[in-house]
Design an enzyme around this catalytic site. Sequence first.
Site, short mmCIF file in Angstrom:
data_model
loop_
_atom_site.label_atom_id
_atom_site.label_comp_id
_atom_site.label_asym_id
_atom_site.label_seq_id
_atom_site.Cartn_x
_atom_site.Cartn_y
_atom_site.Cartn_z
N ASN A 1 -2.42 0.52 6.72
CA ASN A 1 -1.71 -1.30 7.29
C ASN A 1 -0.02 -1.81 6.68
O ASN A 1 0.31 -2.99 7.26
CB ASN A 1 -2.94 -2.24 7.98
CG ASN A 1 -3.11 -2.70 7.26
OD1 ASN A 1 -3.08 -2.15 5.30
ND2 ASN A 1 -4.66 -3.40 6.72
N LYS B 1 0.83 -0.84 -0.32
CA LYS B 1 -0.22 -0.06 0.10
C LYS B 1 0.83 1.62 0.23
O LYS B 1 2.35 1.01 0.34
CB LYS B 1 -0.69 0.31 1.07
CG LYS B 1 -2.18 -0.73 1.03
CD LYS B 1 -2.97 -1.14 2.47
CE LYS B 1 -3.73 -2.52 2.12
NZ LYS B 1 -4.98 -2.23 3.28
N GLU C 1 -8.49 -10.72 -7.85
CA GLU C 1 -7.01 -9.54 -8.02
C GLU C 1 -5.95 -8.93 -8.61
O GLU C 1 -5.64 -8.92 -9.73
CB GLU C 1 -6.44 -9.58 -6.56
CG GLU C 1 -8.18 -9.23 -5.60
CD GLU C 1 -7.71 -9.55 -3.51
OE1 GLU C 1 -9.00 -9.77 -3.09
OE2 GLU C 1 -6.54 -10.44 -3.96
N HIS D 1 -1.52 -5.60 1.38
CA HIS D 1 -2.47 -6.37 1.20
C HIS D 1 -1.92 -7.92 1.01
O HIS D 1 -1.26 -7.95 0.52
CB HIS D 1 -3.70 -5.81 0.04
CG HIS D 1 -4.72 -6.81 -0.43
ND1 HIS D 1 -5.51 -7.02 -0.03
CD2 HIS D 1 -4.67 -7.72 -1.64
CE1 HIS D 1 -6.24 -7.57 -0.57
NE2 HIS D 1 -6.11 -7.99 -1.50
N TYR E 1 -11.51 -3.10 -3.52
CA TYR E 1 -12.50 -3.45 -2.60
C TYR E 1 -14.07 -3.67 -2.14
O TYR E 1 -14.41 -2.77 -1.30
CB TYR E 1 -11.44 -2.13 -1.44
CG TYR E 1 -10.50 -2.63 -0.50
CD1 TYR E 1 -10.27 -3.78 0.38
CD2 TYR E 1 -9.46 -2.04 -0.89
CE1 TYR E 1 -8.64 -4.46 0.51
CE2 TYR E 1 -7.95 -1.93 -0.67
CZ TYR E 1 -8.04 -3.09 0.14
OH TYR E 1 -6.83 -3.34 1.14
P1 ATP Z 1 -6.41 -6.22 3.18
O1 ATP Z 1 -7.55 -6.37 2.47
O2 ATP Z 1 -6.47 -5.28 2.37
O3 ATP Z 1 -5.16 -7.66 2.59
P2 ATP Z 1 -7.66 -7.75 5.86
O4 ATP Z 1 -7.60 -8.81 4.66
O5 ATP Z 1 -5.98 -7.72 6.70
O6 ATP Z 1 -6.88 -6.65 4.83
P3 ATP Z 1 -10.36 -6.82 5.13
O7 ATP Z 1 -11.36 -7.07 6.63
O8 ATP Z 1 -10.50 -6.88 4.13
O9 ATP Z 1 -8.80 -6.34 5.81
O10 ATP Z 1 -10.03 -5.18 5.55
C1 ATP Z 1 -9.17 -4.69 4.39
C2 ATP Z 1 -8.70 -2.67 4.34
O11 ATP Z 1 -9.52 -2.50 5.41
C3 ATP Z 1 -7.57 -3.52 5.71
O12 ATP Z 1 -6.56 -4.06 5.30
C4 ATP Z 1 -7.93 -1.89 6.01
O13 ATP Z 1 -6.53 -0.93 5.06
C5 ATP Z 1 -9.09 -1.15 5.81
N1 ATP Z 1 -9.53 -1.49 7.48
C6 ATP Z 1 -9.97 -2.51 8.16
N2 ATP Z 1 -10.91 -2.62 9.05
C7 ATP Z 1 -10.79 -1.24 8.93
C8 ATP Z 1 -11.42 -0.82 10.14
N3 ATP Z 1 -11.94 -1.28 11.52
N4 ATP Z 1 -10.71 0.56 10.25
C9 ATP Z 1 -9.99 1.23 9.07
N5 ATP Z 1 -9.40 0.77 7.86
C10 ATP Z 1 -10.02 -0.48 8.14
MG MG Z 2 -9.04 -8.17 2.86
#
Ligand code: ATP
Ligand code: MG
Length: 404
Positions: free
Chosen positions: A223, A119, A237, A226, A157
């Site tokens: 964070n 990211k 993806e 991804h 997303y």
């Molecule tokens: P990714 O899909 O990016 O690999 P993930 O699968 O660990 O991450 P998801 O639940 O799919 O997490 O959420 C997608 C992204 O949305 C997260 O990587 C983060 O950047 C953001 N995100 C998720 N939860 C929160 C939250 N509670 N507050 C803010 N941002 C969030």
């Molecule tokens: Mg995810």
Amino acid sequence: MYNAKVLFFTMYLIILFSKTGINETRYSFLVEWYDDLASITRKFCLRYFISNNTVELVELKNGKTFLKRIKCDGVTLKSIYLGSTLNIFSRQMKITDYGDDFTRESFSQVTQRTYGMLKPESVPHLGKILDEIYARGFKVTNAKMCQMSEDNAKEFYKEHEERTFFPTLVRHMSSAPVVALELMGKDAIKSWRREIGPTDVEQAKDEAPNSLRALYGLNKTQNGFHGSDSPESAERELEIFFPSKVPSRRSIPRSTATFENSTCCVILPHVVEEGHLGRIISEFQNSSFEISAMRMFYLNKTDVQEFYEVYEGVIPEHNGMVGQLMSGPSVALEIKHPSCKSQEEIVSKFRLLVGPSDPEIARELRPQSIRAKYGATKVKNAVHCTDLPEDGSLEVEYFFKILE
Ligand code: ATP
Ligand code: MG
């Protein structure tokens, strides 16, 4: 006496089998090669014998042996996997499928692919992170720096459309370049999720301090990384960032090349294969050079000949250079430097870091240069970089406009 006879007979069988290869491990793949002369795609069965790294090719159409069992430089257990392009005596052959169940079972778990992404906040640490990715057992089989539009981010997303954090997430993902990666490794989907760690950076720092999110992530949204969460997501993806079919213009996240006050660098296949990609990009970033565009290519002979045309008949290594650049994946970069306000400046400043084209000379004269550290020979000299100031943006355009 009887025992001696049994022993003798068993040894005879072992010798016979090892000579005839009956008990030899052999993998089998389907490969395709575009035959320029005949203007057709020819299909073969490629057999790979691990005991002595030899290959054999049988043409599917007529069952005839096209290449007798022989050792082939560059074809090793590491370079053979579904989707890879092999250079077999100057013919680029693409592995399109497994040839038998034994090969499928042996390879499909260990060569699983996933979609991984840096990211925006991780991109300044690109070199170090790529190095970590290799150290954690993954192979980078495709890579591209790109700028997502808001639409790209919404599409990517879309499963989170209803969540309160969705608008912030979309804004963040389209705010600056990301680096898209196709990663290959044993159980890659699960193991990449494990290596990046928990979604919440604070939780990652507590529970998985060595995870990439703990090391590089900033907060819940930013964070750092991804990772696909299932084989279906990985496929979807990867298709968004590395489309196998020609997609509509709007849907591809665009390249980040600027074509301005920049120079071109190509990291050669031998260093990519040796796993030094991250280390070399780190060297550039540590010297304050900026990577403003990046893309992995599997170049074919025509592309390479076109790119190296100016060296034909001028440099004795020309043929060797063509062979090296088409032998596997290479990584093209657009390079900039905050202190360089013209193309002349950036081309010459970057050439200093890269060093003389012959690594032997580089080791004598500029031992800290890239070619001194990572080059082997005049042909395997680690990286190509633009020689003449007027070629800087032309070479960048070749990779990021013409080949794109
Ligand atoms: P990714 O899909 O990016 O690999 P993930 O699968 O660990 O991450 P998801 O639940 O799919 O997490 O959420 C997608 C992204 O949305 C997260 O990587 C983060 O950047 C953001 N995100 C998720 N939860 C929160 C939250 N509670 N507050 C803010 N941002 C969030
Ligand atoms: Mg995810």
